[in-house]
Design a protein around this motif. Structure first.
Motif, PDB file in Angstrom:
ATOM      1  N   UNK A   1     -10.458 -54.529 -12.594  1.00 10.76           N
ATOM      2  CA  UNK A   1     -11.672 -55.298 -12.305  1.00 10.76           C
ATOM      3  C   UNK A   1     -11.995 -55.300 -10.814  1.00 10.76           C
ATOM      4  N   UNK A   2     -10.965 -55.401  -9.966  1.00 11.48           N
ATOM      5  CA  UNK A   2     -11.202 -55.350  -8.516  1.00 11.48           C
ATOM      6  C   UNK A   2     -11.791 -53.996  -8.135  1.00 11.48           C
ATOM      7  N   UNK A   3     -11.282 -52.925  -8.740  1.00 10.86           N
ATOM      8  CA  UNK A   3     -11.820 -51.598  -8.453  1.00 10.86           C
ATOM      9  C   UNK A   3     -13.296 -51.515  -8.863  1.00 10.86           C
ATOM     10  N   UNK A   4     -13.632 -52.038 -10.045  1.00 11.76           N
ATOM     11  CA  UNK A   4     -15.024 -52.014 -10.505  1.00 11.76           C
ATOM     12  C   UNK A   4     -15.902 -52.864  -9.593  1.00 11.76           C
ATOM     13  N   UNK A   5     -15.387 -54.023  -9.184  1.00  9.74           N
ATOM     14  CA  UNK A   5     -16.131 -54.879  -8.252  1.00  9.74           C
ATOM     15  C   UNK A   5     -16.381 -54.129  -6.945  1.00  9.74           C
ATOM     16  N   UNK A   6     -15.350 -53.440  -6.461  1.00 12.31           N
ATOM     17  CA  UNK A   6     -15.473 -52.686  -5.210  1.00 12.31           C
ATOM     18  C   UNK A   6     -16.542 -51.600  -5.331  1.00 12.31           C
ATOM     19  N   UNK A   7     -16.541 -50.895  -6.441  1.00 12.22           N
ATOM     20  CA  UNK A   7     -17.519 -49.814  -6.628  1.00 12.22           C
ATOM     21  C   UNK A   7     -18.942 -50.364  -6.558  1.00 12.22           C
ATOM     22  N   UNK A   8     -19.205 -51.451  -7.272  1.00 11.77           N
ATOM     23  CA  UNK A   8     -20.569 -51.974  -7.299  1.00 11.77           C
ATOM     24  C   UNK A   8     -20.943 -52.707  -6.008  1.00 11.77           C
ATOM     25  N   UNK A   9     -19.964 -53.321  -5.350  1.00 12.23           N
ATOM     26  CA  UNK A   9     -20.285 -53.993  -4.090  1.00 12.23           C
ATOM     27  C   UNK A   9     -20.539 -52.973  -2.983  1.00 12.23           C
ATOM     28  N   UNK A  10     -19.749 -51.911  -2.941  1.00 10.90           N
ATOM     29  CA  UNK A  10     -19.996 -50.856  -1.959  1.00 10.90           C
ATOM     30  C   UNK A  10     -21.342 -50.187  -2.249  1.00 10.90           C
TER      31      UNK A  10
END
Length: 121
Positions: free
Chosen positions: A10-19
């Motif tokens: 989930x952190x990775x997915x959050x990072x992708x969309x936030x970046x």
């Protein structure tokens, strides 16, 4: 699925969309899809992370690394909310400011993963 692996995913997915959100602001675009998805994944990360802390309360006493990581997490959440507000109010930022948000976001997530995986202090 192990709760820790779910949290990391989930952190990775959050990072992708936030970046992606930070990059769209840097380029002068307003990506409401990235804003909504980054906020949804942020809430999911917060929920699963809270469950992890409740399941393993000794982690809070394991060292300075967890407090540093949680401080970066809170900063990333505040930045995410601010970027989403900019998008939903159709505000634009200068390319230089957008670049600062983009690189700050990348560095925050790299620091989060580093602190989680290596627990350096």
């Amino acid at each position: 699925m192990n709760l820790l692996y779910l949290h990391m995913l989930l952190v990775f997915a959050w990072a992708v969309f936030m970046v992606s959100l930070a990059k769209s602001l840097q380029c002068g675009e307003n990506s409401k899809v990235s804003a909504v998805l980054s906020l949804l994944f942020m809430v999911a990360v917060l929920f699963v992370g809270t469950k992890l802390m409740l399941a393993f309360p000794n982690v809070a006493k394991s060292g300075l690394w967890i407090h540093t990581k949680l401080s970066i997490d809170i900063l990333a959440m505040l930045v995410n909310i601010y970027l989403a507000v900019l998008v939903f109010k159709n505000k634009t930022v200068s390319p230089k400011t957008g670049s600062v948000f983009y690189w700050a976001t990348v560095i925050m997530f790299m620091a989060m993963y580093y602190l989680t995986l290596f627990k350096p202090f």
